[in-house]
Design a protein around this motif. Structure first.
Motif, mmCIF file in Angstrom:
data_model
loop_
_atom_site.group_PDB
_atom_site.id
_atom_site.type_symbol
_atom_site.label_atom_id
_atom_site.label_comp_id
_atom_site.label_asym_id
_atom_site.label_seq_id
_atom_site.Cartn_x
_atom_site.Cartn_y
_atom_site.Cartn_z
ATOM 1 N N LYS A 34 0.859 -1.197 0.000
ATOM 2 C CA LYS A 34 0.000 0.000 0.000
ATOM 3 C C LYS A 34 0.887 1.235 0.000
ATOM 4 O O LYS A 34 1.770 1.375 0.851
ATOM 5 N N THR A 117 -11.906 5.622 10.426
ATOM 6 C CA THR A 117 -11.970 4.997 11.758
ATOM 7 C C THR A 117 -11.478 5.939 12.850
ATOM 8 O O THR A 117 -11.657 5.670 14.032
ATOM 9 N N PRO A 176 -7.642 -2.689 7.702
ATOM 10 C CA PRO A 176 -6.421 -2.385 8.452
ATOM 11 C C PRO A 176 -6.694 -2.670 9.942
ATOM 12 O O PRO A 176 -7.716 -3.266 10.272
ATOM 13 N N GLN A 188 -3.519 2.031 17.164
ATOM 14 C CA GLN A 188 -4.766 1.402 16.723
ATOM 15 C C GLN A 188 -5.609 1.096 17.963
ATOM 16 O O GLN A 188 -5.062 0.864 19.043
ATOM 17 N N VAL A 207 -1.375 -4.453 6.720
ATOM 18 C CA VAL A 207 -0.526 -4.499 7.918
ATOM 19 C C VAL A 207 0.685 -3.604 7.701
ATOM 20 O O VAL A 207 1.390 -3.740 6.695
ATOM 21 N N PRO A 210 3.673 -3.831 12.252
ATOM 22 C CA PRO A 210 4.131 -5.168 12.670
ATOM 23 C C PRO A 210 5.111 -5.794 11.667
ATOM 24 O O PRO A 210 5.886 -6.675 12.032
HETATM 25 O O1 C5P Z 1 1.040 0.261 11.098
HETATM 26 P P1 C5P Z 1 -0.391 -0.139 10.948
HETATM 27 O O2 C5P Z 1 -0.578 -1.629 10.732
HETATM 28 O O3 C5P Z 1 -1.281 0.400 12.032
HETATM 29 O O4 C5P Z 1 -0.810 0.554 9.563
HETATM 30 C C1 C5P Z 1 -2.101 0.478 9.045
HETATM 31 C C2 C5P Z 1 -2.190 1.234 7.766
HETATM 32 O O5 C5P Z 1 -3.554 1.280 7.372
HETATM 33 C C3 C5P Z 1 -1.718 2.678 7.833
HETATM 34 O O6 C5P Z 1 -1.201 3.017 6.542
HETATM 35 C C4 C5P Z 1 -2.989 3.439 8.132
HETATM 36 O O7 C5P Z 1 -2.949 4.759 7.668
HETATM 37 C C5 C5P Z 1 -4.002 2.639 7.337
HETATM 38 N N1 C5P Z 1 -5.385 2.755 7.775
HETATM 39 C C6 C5P Z 1 -5.790 2.442 9.058
HETATM 40 N N2 C5P Z 1 -7.098 2.569 9.409
HETATM 41 C C7 C5P Z 1 -7.994 2.989 8.513
HETATM 42 C C8 C5P Z 1 -7.606 3.304 7.218
HETATM 43 C C9 C5P Z 1 -6.270 3.174 6.888
HETATM 44 O O8 C5P Z 1 -4.980 2.026 9.874
HETATM 45 N N3 C5P Z 1 -9.257 3.053 8.857
#
Ligand code: C5P
Length: 232
Positions: A34, A117, A176, A188, A207, A210
């Protein structure tokens, strides 16, 4: 639509960090990554061509939201770059989403963001003046996304059952907020493990930390991938 590869969020600030990170994976291992706003705005379209030239698939997470004509033209450009998946904000409306679909064509997966979110129900009701529950707003946007002919939505794994119930079982849910059992949650809030997300019906998982922050990213990736692909 079930994708066996977890999508790795390349949340890096520049080209060099991406190159260094991807070198940690064996040559020939086809990844799904991504690319978000930070990296895309720092490096431009070249980052997409570079990653594609290595044989990886790309989800370009730019969340387009503008008038239909502008979004359609922008989507034509993204389609030419060869991105495999991209997205828009469902708040742009059915007409805008349908225009996005016309522009992007059928070469890849087109999904929408419903409510971010990071938005709480109180913020949604106050800032957007939407006087319903957050869950109902997400279900409503998911229905509008399906009506516009898009493939699915980005959502929390906790929302998948409700969204598929509001649309259809083959409506794509990309989730995500995934953490392997026992790992750092970071910022998160409501996380699921890969196998929990699979059990909840997710079609794709995203992901980031991690894998990107792991001592051995390839090993972390493989462990997450096998949990995601484990039989239920
Ligand atoms: O590091 P992590 O696993 O938390 O990254 C999740 C990815 O997904 C990040 O790029 C974040 O911006 C994205 N994302 C998210 N939640 C959302 C939409 C996108 O964590 N609702």
């Amino acid at each position: 639509m079930f994708e066996t590869r977890p999508i790795i969020a390349l949340d890096f600030p520049d080209f060099d960090s991406v190159k260094a990170f991807l070198k940690k994976f064996p040559k020939g291992e086809s990844l799904y990554v991504k690319i978000g706003m930070e990296l895309y705005y720092a490096c431009g379209a070249e980052i997409v061509s570079y990653v594609k030239s290595l044989g990886h698939s790309v989800f370009l997470d730019l969340k387009l939201h503008d008038i239909p004509n502008t979004v359609e033209s922008a989507m034509k450009v993204l389609a030419k770059l060869g991105v495999d998946m991209t997205n828009v904000h469902a708040a742009g409306g059915v007409e805008m989403m349908a225009a996005a679909k016309r522009g992007f064509g059928d070469q890849g997966v087109l999904i929408a963001v419903t409510q971010l979110t990071s938005t709480s129900q109180e913020q949604m009701q106050d800032n957007q003046n939407i006087q319903t529950t957050l869950e109902e707003s997400v279900r409503h946007y998911a229905r509008k996304t399906a009506e516009a002919g898009l493939d699915g939505v980005v959502c929390s794994a906790h929302e998948v059952i409700s969204i598929k119930d509001a649309t259809s079982s083959n409506f794509v849910c990309l989730t995500p907020g995934i953490r392997p059992a026992g790992s750092e949650i970071g910022d998160q809030k409501r996380v699921m493990t890969p196998s929990q997300a699979k059990a909840a019906g997710s079609d794709y998982i995203v992901v980031g930390r991690p894998i990107t922050q792991a001592q051995d990213p390839y090993q972390a990736y493989q462990a997450i991938k096998s949990d995601w692909n484990a039989a239920l």
